[in-house]
Write an enzyme that holds these catalytic residues in place. Structure first.
Site, PDB file in Angstrom:
ATOM      1  N   GLY A  18       9.294  68.829  -3.187  1.00  0.00           N
ATOM      2  CA  GLY A  18       9.746  67.750  -4.196  1.00  0.00           C
ATOM      3  C   GLY A  18      10.210  68.692  -5.297  1.00  0.00           C
ATOM      4  O   GLY A  18      10.256  67.914  -6.390  1.00  0.00           O
ATOM      5  N   ILE A  97      18.317  61.466   9.063  1.00  0.00           N
ATOM      6  CA  ILE A  97      19.592  60.860   9.026  1.00  0.00           C
ATOM      7  C   ILE A  97      19.563  59.476   8.903  1.00  0.00           C
ATOM      8  O   ILE A  97      18.729  58.677   9.825  1.00  0.00           O
ATOM      9  CB  ILE A  97      20.461  61.006  10.222  1.00  0.00           C
ATOM     10  N   HIS A 112      23.027  68.596  -0.690  1.00  0.00           N
ATOM     11  CA  HIS A 112      23.141  69.586   0.285  1.00  0.00           C
ATOM     12  C   HIS A 112      23.346  71.021  -0.213  1.00  0.00           C
ATOM     13  O   HIS A 112      24.284  71.287  -1.063  1.00  0.00           O
ATOM     14  CB  HIS A 112      24.164  69.297   1.190  1.00  0.00           C
ATOM     15  N   ASP A 153      26.059  65.238   6.164  1.00  0.00           N
ATOM     16  CA  ASP A 153      26.641  65.990   4.874  1.00  0.00           C
ATOM     17  C   ASP A 153      27.993  65.954   4.662  1.00  0.00           C
ATOM     18  O   ASP A 153      28.694  67.093   4.452  1.00  0.00           O
ATOM     19  CB  ASP A 153      26.070  67.378   5.057  1.00  0.00           C
TER      20      ASP A 153
END
Length: 204
Positions: A18, A97, A112, A153
């Site tokens: 995180g 996903i 990403h 992505d």
């Protein structure tokens, strides 16, 4: 029940430590990002990101995905997130996903650690570093993009920034610079999206 708020409400989805969540928390706290985090969701019960959220007084949801088919999981997740009156979903290290059963209902963006079109999927930093060592590239990057479907992505790019390699780089030094850029680009991209997007109040 959706919560009424004068500021855009975010759901941040995480699977790990995180650090990017913390960057969002810090940007909100010091006034660089005019938004609020309504909920932090993790598919990993022991994700340290949940502790970061708790320390900041943010609601959390833990939704392990093991043993649940994708349609059921994503449909239930979409409803759960909607109850928090969320305007934007931010994937900040969410290692799964999402299908159309989720993204069809929530405006969603993803971080990403590579330049657009490069190294989709997991371990992008390591793959970029290996490509640099092989003489194939001279820079990596960080991008934030919309998630309109189940592509990996490859959604429309909101923002990106190159991260050049340096002659003495190790994987650790390159990764540290990538993470520093991630924090800046993610906050900037969120600010851009919430400033130009209509409020949805948790469901679309």
């Amino acid at each position: 029940m959706a919560v009424q708020s004068t500021r855009p409400r975010l759901a941040v989805l995480v699977s790990g430590g995180g650090t990017n969540l913390q960057a969002i928390i810090d940007a909100i706290a010091d006034g660089r990002l005019d938004a609020e985090i309504a909920v932090v969701v993790s598919n990993t019960p022991d994700a340290f990101a949940l502790q970061r959220a708790a320390a900041a007084g943010i609601d959390t949801l833990v939704r392990p995905h093991q043993g649940i088919d994708r349609e059921t999981y994503d449909t239930e997740l979409a409803y759960a997130v909607a109850t928090f009156g969320v305007d934007l979903v931010v994937l900040a290290g969410w290692l799964r996903i999402l299908t159309t059963y989720f993204v069809a209902h929530h405006r969603t963006i993803n971080l990403h650690p590579a330049k657009p079109g490069a190294f989709p999927g997991l371990h992008a930093i390591e793959r970029a570093f290996a490509a640099w060592q092989a003489g194939e590239i001279d820079h990596g990057g960080v991008m934030v993009h919309f998630v309109p479907d189940e592509g990996v992505d490859d959604g429309p790019v909101i923002a990106w920034e190159p991260v050049p390699f340096e002659p003495e780089d190790t994987l650790d030094t390159y990764e540290a610079r990538v993470h520093a850029v991630e924090h800046r680009v993610l906050v900037s991209a969120i600010a851009s999206v919430v400033a130009t997007s209509p409020r949805t109040g948790g469901w679309s």
